[in-house]
Design an enzyme around this catalytic site. Structure first.
Site, PDB file in Angstrom:
ATOM      1  N   ARG A 280      -3.083   3.218   8.616  1.00  0.00           N
ATOM      2  CA  ARG A 280      -3.453   2.064   7.792  1.00  0.00           C
ATOM      3  C   ARG A 280      -2.344   1.019   7.759  1.00  0.00           C
ATOM      4  O   ARG A 280      -1.187   1.331   7.515  1.00  0.00           O
ATOM      5  CB  ARG A 280      -3.731   2.506   6.344  1.00  0.00           C
ATOM      6  CG  ARG A 280      -4.541   3.755   6.245  1.00  0.00           C
ATOM      7  CD  ARG A 280      -4.569   4.310   4.828  1.00  0.00           C
ATOM      8  NE  ARG A 280      -5.226   3.426   3.873  1.00  0.00           N
ATOM      9  CZ  ARG A 280      -5.253   3.681   2.565  1.00  0.00           C
ATOM     10  NH1 ARG A 280      -4.629   4.748   2.064  1.00  0.00           N
ATOM     11  NH2 ARG A 280      -5.881   2.853   1.761  1.00  0.00           N
TER      12      ARG A 280
ATOM     13  N   CYS B 222      11.523 -38.053 -13.057  1.00  0.00           N
ATOM     14  CA  CYS B 222      10.268 -38.702 -13.390  1.00  0.00           C
ATOM     15  C   CYS B 222       9.344 -38.862 -12.196  1.00  0.00           C
ATOM     16  O   CYS B 222       8.399 -39.606 -12.225  1.00  0.00           O
ATOM     17  CB  CYS B 222      10.520 -40.059 -14.038  1.00  0.00           C
ATOM     18  SG  CYS B 222      11.359 -41.206 -12.944  1.00  0.00           S
TER      19      CYS B 222
ATOM     20  N   HIS C 258      -7.229 -32.251   7.064  1.00  0.00           N
ATOM     21  CA  HIS C 258      -6.923 -33.585   6.555  1.00  0.00           C
ATOM     22  C   HIS C 258      -7.575 -33.810   5.196  1.00  0.00           C
ATOM     23  O   HIS C 258      -6.939 -34.246   4.239  1.00  0.00           O
ATOM     24  CB  HIS C 258      -7.413 -34.633   7.560  1.00  0.00           C
ATOM     25  CG  HIS C 258      -7.167 -36.043   7.138  1.00  0.00           C
ATOM     26  ND1 HIS C 258      -8.101 -36.770   6.436  1.00  0.00           N
ATOM     27  CD2 HIS C 258      -6.084 -36.846   7.278  1.00  0.00           C
ATOM     28  CE1 HIS C 258      -7.607 -37.972   6.187  1.00  0.00           C
ATOM     29  NE2 HIS C 258      -6.386 -38.041   6.686  1.00  0.00           N
TER      30      HIS C 258
ATOM     31  N   GLY D 186      -8.336  -7.833   4.575  1.00  0.00           N
ATOM     32  CA  GLY D 186      -9.153  -7.910   5.775  1.00  0.00           C
ATOM     33  C   GLY D 186      -8.438  -8.496   6.990  1.00  0.00           C
ATOM     34  O   GLY D 186      -9.038  -8.680   8.035  1.00  0.00           O
TER      35      GLY D 186
ATOM     36  N   SER E  88      17.740 -40.743 -14.179  1.00  0.00           N
ATOM     37  CA  SER E  88      16.421 -40.158 -14.039  1.00  0.00           C
ATOM     38  C   SER E  88      16.132 -40.103 -12.548  1.00  0.00           C
ATOM     39  O   SER E  88      16.124 -41.133 -11.875  1.00  0.00           O
ATOM     40  CB  SER E  88      15.385 -41.012 -14.763  1.00  0.00           C
ATOM     41  OG  SER E  88      14.098 -40.481 -14.552  1.00  0.00           O
TER      42      SER E  88
ATOM     43  N   LYS F 234       0.834  -1.202   0.000  1.00  0.00           N
ATOM     44  CA  LYS F 234       0.000   0.000   0.000  1.00  0.00           C
ATOM     45  C   LYS F 234       0.869   1.252   0.000  1.00  0.00           C
ATOM     46  O   LYS F 234       0.664   2.168  -0.800  1.00  0.00           O
ATOM     47  CB  LYS F 234      -0.910  -0.028   1.238  1.00  0.00           C
ATOM     48  CG  LYS F 234      -2.142   0.826   1.116  1.00  0.00           C
ATOM     49  CD  LYS F 234      -2.994   0.720   2.387  1.00  0.00           C
ATOM     50  CE  LYS F 234      -3.728  -0.602   2.486  1.00  0.00           C
ATOM     51  NZ  LYS F 234      -4.376  -0.797   3.796  1.00  0.00           N
TER      52      LYS F 234
ATOM     53  N   ARG G 201      -3.189  -1.121  -6.665  1.00  0.00           N
ATOM     54  CA  ARG G 201      -2.236  -2.229  -6.721  1.00  0.00           C
ATOM     55  C   ARG G 201      -2.568  -3.049  -7.959  1.00  0.00           C
ATOM     56  O   ARG G 201      -3.679  -2.949  -8.503  1.00  0.00           O
ATOM     57  CB  ARG G 201      -2.311  -3.095  -5.464  1.00  0.00           C
ATOM     58  CG  ARG G 201      -3.582  -3.872  -5.410  1.00  0.00           C
ATOM     59  CD  ARG G 201      -3.793  -4.595  -4.132  1.00  0.00           C
ATOM     60  NE  ARG G 201      -5.241  -4.754  -4.002  1.00  0.00           N
ATOM     61  CZ  ARG G 201      -5.876  -4.981  -2.887  1.00  0.00           C
ATOM     62  NH1 ARG G 201      -5.215  -5.070  -1.767  1.00  0.00           N
ATOM     63  NH2 ARG G 201      -7.173  -5.107  -2.869  1.00  0.00           N
TER      64      ARG G 201
ATOM     65  N   MET H 220      -5.601  -7.323   8.553  1.00  0.00           N
ATOM     66  CA  MET H 220      -4.988  -6.397   9.502  1.00  0.00           C
ATOM     67  C   MET H 220      -5.809  -5.124   9.622  1.00  0.00           C
ATOM     68  O   MET H 220      -6.804  -4.945   8.960  1.00  0.00           O
ATOM     69  CB  MET H 220      -3.558  -6.134   9.081  1.00  0.00           C
ATOM     70  CG  MET H 220      -2.696  -7.370   9.280  1.00  0.00           C
ATOM     71  SD  MET H 220      -1.001  -7.039   8.953  1.00  0.00           S
ATOM     72  CE  MET H 220      -1.122  -6.530   7.273  1.00  0.00           C
TER      73      MET H 220
ATOM     74  N   TYR I 270      15.357 -32.809 -18.974  1.00  0.00           N
ATOM     75  CA  TYR I 270      13.911 -32.906 -19.142  1.00  0.00           C
ATOM     76  C   TYR I 270      13.219 -33.197 -17.823  1.00  0.00           C
ATOM     77  O   TYR I 270      13.847 -33.636 -16.866  1.00  0.00           O
ATOM     78  CB  TYR I 270      13.554 -34.003 -20.158  1.00  0.00           C
ATOM     79  CG  TYR I 270      13.847 -35.416 -19.700  1.00  0.00           C
ATOM     80  CD1 TYR I 270      12.913 -36.130 -18.963  1.00  0.00           C
ATOM     81  CD2 TYR I 270      15.056 -36.029 -20.009  1.00  0.00           C
ATOM     82  CE1 TYR I 270      13.181 -37.411 -18.523  1.00  0.00           C
ATOM     83  CE2 TYR I 270      15.339 -37.315 -19.566  1.00  0.00           C
ATOM     84  CZ  TYR I 270      14.395 -37.999 -18.826  1.00  0.00           C
ATOM     85  OH  TYR I 270      14.660 -39.278 -18.378  1.00  0.00           O
TER      86      TYR I 270
HETATM   87  P1  ADP Z   1      -7.775  -2.217   3.664  1.00  0.00           P
HETATM   88  O1  ADP Z   1      -6.376  -2.616   3.408  1.00  0.00           O
HETATM   89  O2  ADP Z   1      -8.520  -3.136   4.552  1.00  0.00           O
HETATM   90  O3  ADP Z   1      -8.486  -1.855   2.387  1.00  0.00           O
HETATM   91  P2  ADP Z   1      -7.348   0.592   4.028  1.00  0.00           P
HETATM   92  O4  ADP Z   1      -6.152   1.066   4.770  1.00  0.00           O
HETATM   93  O5  ADP Z   1      -7.229   0.662   2.557  1.00  0.00           O
HETATM   94  O6  ADP Z   1      -7.689  -0.862   4.537  1.00  0.00           O
HETATM   95  O7  ADP Z   1      -8.573   1.469   4.556  1.00  0.00           O
HETATM   96  C1  ADP Z   1      -9.901   1.047   4.724  1.00  0.00           C
HETATM   97  C2  ADP Z   1     -10.841   1.975   4.008  1.00  0.00           C
HETATM   98  O8  ADP Z   1     -10.680   3.321   4.437  1.00  0.00           O
HETATM   99  C3  ADP Z   1     -10.598   1.983   2.511  1.00  0.00           C
HETATM  100  O9  ADP Z   1     -11.821   2.043   1.860  1.00  0.00           O
HETATM  101  C4  ADP Z   1      -9.837   3.261   2.306  1.00  0.00           C
HETATM  102  O10 ADP Z   1     -10.034   3.762   1.011  1.00  0.00           O
HETATM  103  C5  ADP Z   1     -10.399   4.173   3.360  1.00  0.00           C
HETATM  104  N1  ADP Z   1      -9.398   5.164   3.770  1.00  0.00           N
HETATM  105  C6  ADP Z   1      -8.158   4.911   4.214  1.00  0.00           C
HETATM  106  N2  ADP Z   1      -7.490   6.050   4.454  1.00  0.00           N
HETATM  107  C7  ADP Z   1      -8.321   7.055   4.153  1.00  0.00           C
HETATM  108  C8  ADP Z   1      -8.191   8.486   4.174  1.00  0.00           C
HETATM  109  N3  ADP Z   1      -7.062   9.071   4.560  1.00  0.00           N
HETATM  110  N4  ADP Z   1      -9.237   9.212   3.805  1.00  0.00           N
HETATM  111  C9  ADP Z   1     -10.392   8.609   3.433  1.00  0.00           C
HETATM  112  N5  ADP Z   1     -10.587   7.284   3.387  1.00  0.00           N
HETATM  113  C10 ADP Z   1      -9.554   6.506   3.720  1.00  0.00           C
HETATM  114 MG    MG Z   2      -7.751  -0.787   1.040  1.00  0.00          MG
END
Ligand code: ADP
Ligand code: MG
Ligand code: MG
Length: 920
Positions: free
Chosen positions: A115, A879, A480, A124, A811, A46, A360, A126, A899
């Site tokens: 963030r 093989c 399992h 989701g 082999s 990020k 990304r 962290m 191979y």
């Molecule tokens: P995740 O990795 O779970 O997407 P983010 O760090 O991207 O977490 O943030 C969660 C939400 O908050 C995302 O929708 C992001 O766009 C929004 N967000 C993060 N930082 C800001 C900011 N500075 N201003 C407005 N919205 C933000």
């Molecule tokens: Mg995000």
């Protein structure tokens, strides 16, 4: 990435240890203007991409990133590095200057988000906290600065207390949700938009009370304290149980740590001219360019993901706010051209002003990966070598499974009753059974069954083998059921938690009360995890139709996907150095392998040629008391063997065929010891004991072994059963001579299994040379049959230099080599303790799936080098099943093998990965 990430991680982790040696004079904090997209190790994905967008001149709210190095120090020592606080202060000062206000300033608060963001995306997993800096003292200032929008200010504050309370102070999030629901109910509002400033203000009071009660402390009012606690919470979120589990499953090393991004807030919740959304630069399902995404008016970022209100398709933004829409489209184009790939995006519009919050390179389906790669080549954005890096063998493998018809999801009649974890791909249909015994019994009588269990254990093994597919209601990707099913290549959906499995009453209950009884038809999709009632029609994969030659890439009916696969395979074939052969034992498999692109047979197992009616001849061989009896048995086998080889050499005309002489222990061809004992005992009690059965029983007793894997098999058989290998060699030689006479081009290679020392090989070789010379003399042909050996015992690998003196090729039999190097028998360990090993992170992946580079791989490498030192033109191949495993193929490329050989179905995957390895 090594194969044992989790182990490495736990070694470096230590709680409250001394201050880490890592903590030298490092810089820990980077402004968004200082980073770039290639610094993901340091800044996380990020942070690196926020920096990249900033430097591209895109509208990113200013901010800075705390590096993963700081997190590592924290995780190792339990304390933030000493220098961190001052560095953060310096960057915060600069940010405040730039924004013209200070964090939490009463009359005009600067707010930030804190963030998380690791090198690899962990969706989701962290934490992120928005609106940091807001407090009782500054909420009025925020309202005033927003033009008197009290509602907005209190909405932002309640979001802060909620997120902070939950993620930083560990308060159960449901308590806040319940309070919010109660407020909406009291107001008769159906969404949070129905709450006004006064309602929200009251809610903030309730939230603060919840925090005080649950966390044992007040919600912190001091802005910098809020920020520091949030930073620490993000560090801590690296090691939550769910994050650890996710990393193990995705094979992300445990010691990378996360970066923390401090980003000034922009507000999508300032009214209808504001909003937030997500977008893709092209369709992640088909790869088509277009407008894909969702938009939510008057909301903050987290609302889109949480799904609390209905979003509108991104295309509607054009009518809501045309200027922002146009700008967004231009930015998406800039990003695609810049990243040369599909990107996904988070954005927010604050009163008509567009802000970019994240981008990304986006995830995509397997089919889209192939299409996008060729589309980007056509657009001139990437070259063919790069296109090869944009796809992989696992994706190709997914595209080769049969699947349920596309229309299934919406069509009436196919009711989806569950959605679990896609544990092992494929589409399977069968009658529901709830125990192994029934699975085996029904499948013996020709029924297709799906084995349904809450979870499986080693006792279920026979049922799993008998079933078309396996469905469990508990357990994840390393359960399992998942591990064993993947090992067998069997379709499996696991952890379908909404399904209630009652094995006693032999029924499954789905939400909504649908009940599946034993014998009812059920369909499971191991590629998506979906479970359906009834029989869903299965269609063959178009990609397989193409490889089979039933669909041509140039033809009209060829879809875009097939054309993309065709082009990518052509690139791979052009650049790869590794040749790809097939493991095939009969003409039919050989012919298919050839269609799939095999350049020969790397392993023809001859044991399958001793089954069926020929078993009786093997019995005679084992029971032979005299040379004549034995020769009779062998002479009866010879023409049968020869006929097998003639067919095979014909199917592979012009290409090498490596025939392995008999490998498994002989008792595998004899009757089961218990059955035979019972038969003899019964006969004796009736006083009509059959002479042959008695002799057979004696032989079976003599050949019985405690550990057959390590017993009388392979070359050892050839050395103690006179004439056995000679007969096989004669069959090969005569078959080759016959093909030659028919103007064919047979290229047989004779392979001796399980050699541990060169002396074994020399003896067998001398005998073989004599036989070949005899056949050459008798037929008047020069056969040029190569003789070589498998390297599948540690001793063979360690003495490879000596063995190479007597072998024209090696082999590597990596299945047995893995068993003998680790000292475990695959059948026993996979079903008994592999799950535990995977869960504990001792393996990232089973060493039978992906070659254990550090152990088994090291032996392969040194044996290859030692062999080549003695005999520079020694041909080297592999093989084992690893020959079709993507990561392993790259390893075999690196160590210079000639191979890889794998099952016919894996050949396209091996071709692709060999190309990717060469193009890298
Ligand atoms: P995740 O990795 O779970 O997407 P983010 O760090 O991207 O977490 O943030 C969660 C939400 O908050 C995302 O929708 C992001 O766009 C929004 N967000 C993060 N930082 C800001 C900011 N500075 N201003 C407005 N919205 C933000
Ligand atoms: Mg995000
Ligand atoms: Mg073997």
């Amino acid at each position: 990435m090594g194969t044992l990430p989790a182990v490495r991680a736990s070694r470096t982790r230590g709680v409250n240890g001394p201050v880490s040696t890592r903590e030298k004079k490092l810089k820990y904090v980077y402004d968004f203007t200082e980073g770039n997209k290639d610094l993901k190790d340091l800044l996380g994905g990020k942070g690196a991409n926020l920096a990249e967008m900033t430097n591209l001149g895109l509208p990113v709210p200013p901010g800075f990133t705390i590096s993963t190095e700081a997190c590592k120090v924290y995780l190792e020592s339990g304390r933030e590095p000493a220098a961190l606080r001052d560095e953060v202060s310096a960057h915060l000062d600069a940010l405040e200057q730039r924004m013209g206000r200070t964090l939490g300033q009463q009359d005009d608060p600067l707010l930030v988000s804190v963030r998380s963001g690791a090198k690899f995306s962990m969706p989701g997993m962290m934490d992120t906290v928005l609106n940091i800096g807001l407090s009782d003292a500054s909420v009025a200032g925020l309202a005033a600065q927003s033009g008197g929008d009290e509602r907005f200010a209190w909405d932002s504050y309640r979001r802060l207390v909620q997120m902070f309370g939950n993620t930083v102070l560990g308060v159960d999030g449901d308590l806040f949700e319940e309070a919010l629901e109660a407020a909406k109910r009291a107001k008769g509002a159906d969404s949070d938009l129905g709450l006004d400033a006064a309602d929200l203000r009251k809610l903030v009071g309730e939230y603060k009370a919840i925090v005080a009660e649950q966390a044992g402390r007040d919600f912190p009012q001091e802005p910098r304290e809020q920020m520091d606690l949030a930073i620490r919470a993000v560090f801590d979120s690296w090691n939550t149980e769910r994050a650890k589990l996710y990393r193990r499953q995705e094979r992300i090393p445990g010691d990378l740590g996360t970066a923390v991004n401090i980003c000034s807030m922009v507000f999508g919740n300032l009214g209808p001219d504001s909003g937030t959304g997500v977008a893709f630069t092209r369709d992640p399902a088909s790869g088509h360019q277009g407008v894909y995404g969702d938009y939510l008016q008057n909301a903050q970022g987290e609302d889109v993901v949480a799904g609390i209100r209905n979003t509108v398709p991104l295309a509607e933004l054009e009518t809501i706010d045309k200027a922002s829409y146009d700008q967004l489209m231009k930015i998406m184009e800039t990003l695609e051209t810049h990243y040369k790939d599909l990107c996904d995006i988070e954005f927010t519009i604050e009163r008509g002003h567009l802000w970019m919050l994240q981008t990304r390179v986006g995830k995509r389906t397997a089919a889209a990966a192939f299409r996008i790669a060729t589309q980007l080549v056509d657009q001139g954005l990437i070259d063919e070598a790069e296109a090869l890096q944009r796809v992989n063998g696992a994706q190709l493998g997914q595209l080769m499974f049969p699947r349920f018809e596309d229309s299934v999801d919406d069509a009436a009649g196919y009711q989806r009753i569950g959605w679990g974890i896609a544990a092992s791909p494929g589409a399977a249909v069968g009658k529901a059974v709830f125990d192994s015994y029934t699975a085996v019994k029904w499948s013996r009588s020709g029924e297709r069954v799906i084995l349904i269990r809450r979870e499986t254990n080693p006792d279920d093994l026979n049922g799993m083998i008998a079933a078309e597919g396996i469905l469990t209601s508990r357990g994840g990707k390393t359960s399992h059921a998942a591990v064993v099913a993947r090992g067998m290549g069997k379709t499996c959906v696991c952890g379908a938690e909404e399904l209630e499995v009652d094995t006693k009453r032999r029924r499954l209950t789905a939400p909504g009360g649908v009940v599946i009884e034993e014998g009812d038809l059920i369909s499971i999709d191991g590629s998506t995890g979906k479970v359906y009632v009834g029989e869903v029609p299965v269609v063959p994969s178009p990609v397989v139709e193409y490889f089979e030659g039933r669909m041509h890439a140039g033809a009209d009916e060829a879809d875009e996907l097939v054309q993309a696969v065709h082009r990518i395979m052509a690139y791979a074939d052009r650049v790869r150095r590794l040749r790809v052969r097939a493991n095939a034992d009969n003409a039919e498999d050989a012919a298919r392998a050839r269609r799939f692109g095999a350049q020969g047979i790397g392993l023809c197992r001859t044991e399958h040629m001793f089954l069926g009616e020929r078993r009786e001849l093997v019995e005679r061989l084992v029971l032979a008391d005299t040379d004549t009896e034995r020769d009779d048995a062998l002479n009866a086998l010879l023409p049968l063997q020869k006929a097998d080889f003639v067919e095979l050499f014909e199917a592979m005309d012009g290409l090498p065929v490596t025939v392995r002489l008999l490998d498994p222990p002989l008792h595998e061809f004899l009757p089961d010891i218990t059955e035979l004992s019972v038969r003899v005992a019964l006969a004796e009690s009736r006083k009509d004991a059959n002479e042959n059965d008695l002799r057979l029983l004696q032989a079976v007793h003599k050949l019985h072994e405690q550990n057959p894997m390590l017993g009388l098999r392979g070359v050892r058989l050839g050395l103690v059963i006179p004439g056995l290998f000679a007969m096989q060699v004669r069959a090969i030689a005569e078959a080759a001579a016959q093909r030659r006479a028919a103007k064919g081009d047979p290229r047989a290679e004779i392979m001796i299994p399980l050699v541990g020392t060169v002396q074994e090989l020399e003896i067998v070789r001398d005998e073989a040379d004599t036989v070949i010379a005899e056949v050459e003399a008798a037929t008047g042909t020069t056969l040029k049959l190569a003789i070589g050996t498998m390297i599948e015992l540690p001793r063979a690998a360690l003495t490879a230099g000596q063995i190479a003196e007597a072998a024209e090729f090696f082999s590597f039999g990596t299945n047995d080599l893995t068993q003998t190097v680790w000292g475990f028998s695959r059948d026993d360990v996979e079903a008994s303790f592999f799950t535990a090993y995977l869960e504990k992170g001792i393996f990232g992946v089973s060493p039978f799936e992906t070659i254990d580079v550090d152990g088994v791989g090291a032996l392969v490498r040194s044996a290859a080098e030692a062999g080549r030192a003695v005999r520079p033109d020694l041909k080297l191949g592999i093989c084992g099943e690893h020959g079709g495993d993507p990561e392993s193929v790259h390893f075999f490329h690196r160590v210079g093998l000639d191979y890889v050989s794998c099952s016919p179905f894996r050949i396209p995957v091996a071709r692709l990965e060999a190309g990717r390895a060469a193009a890298r």
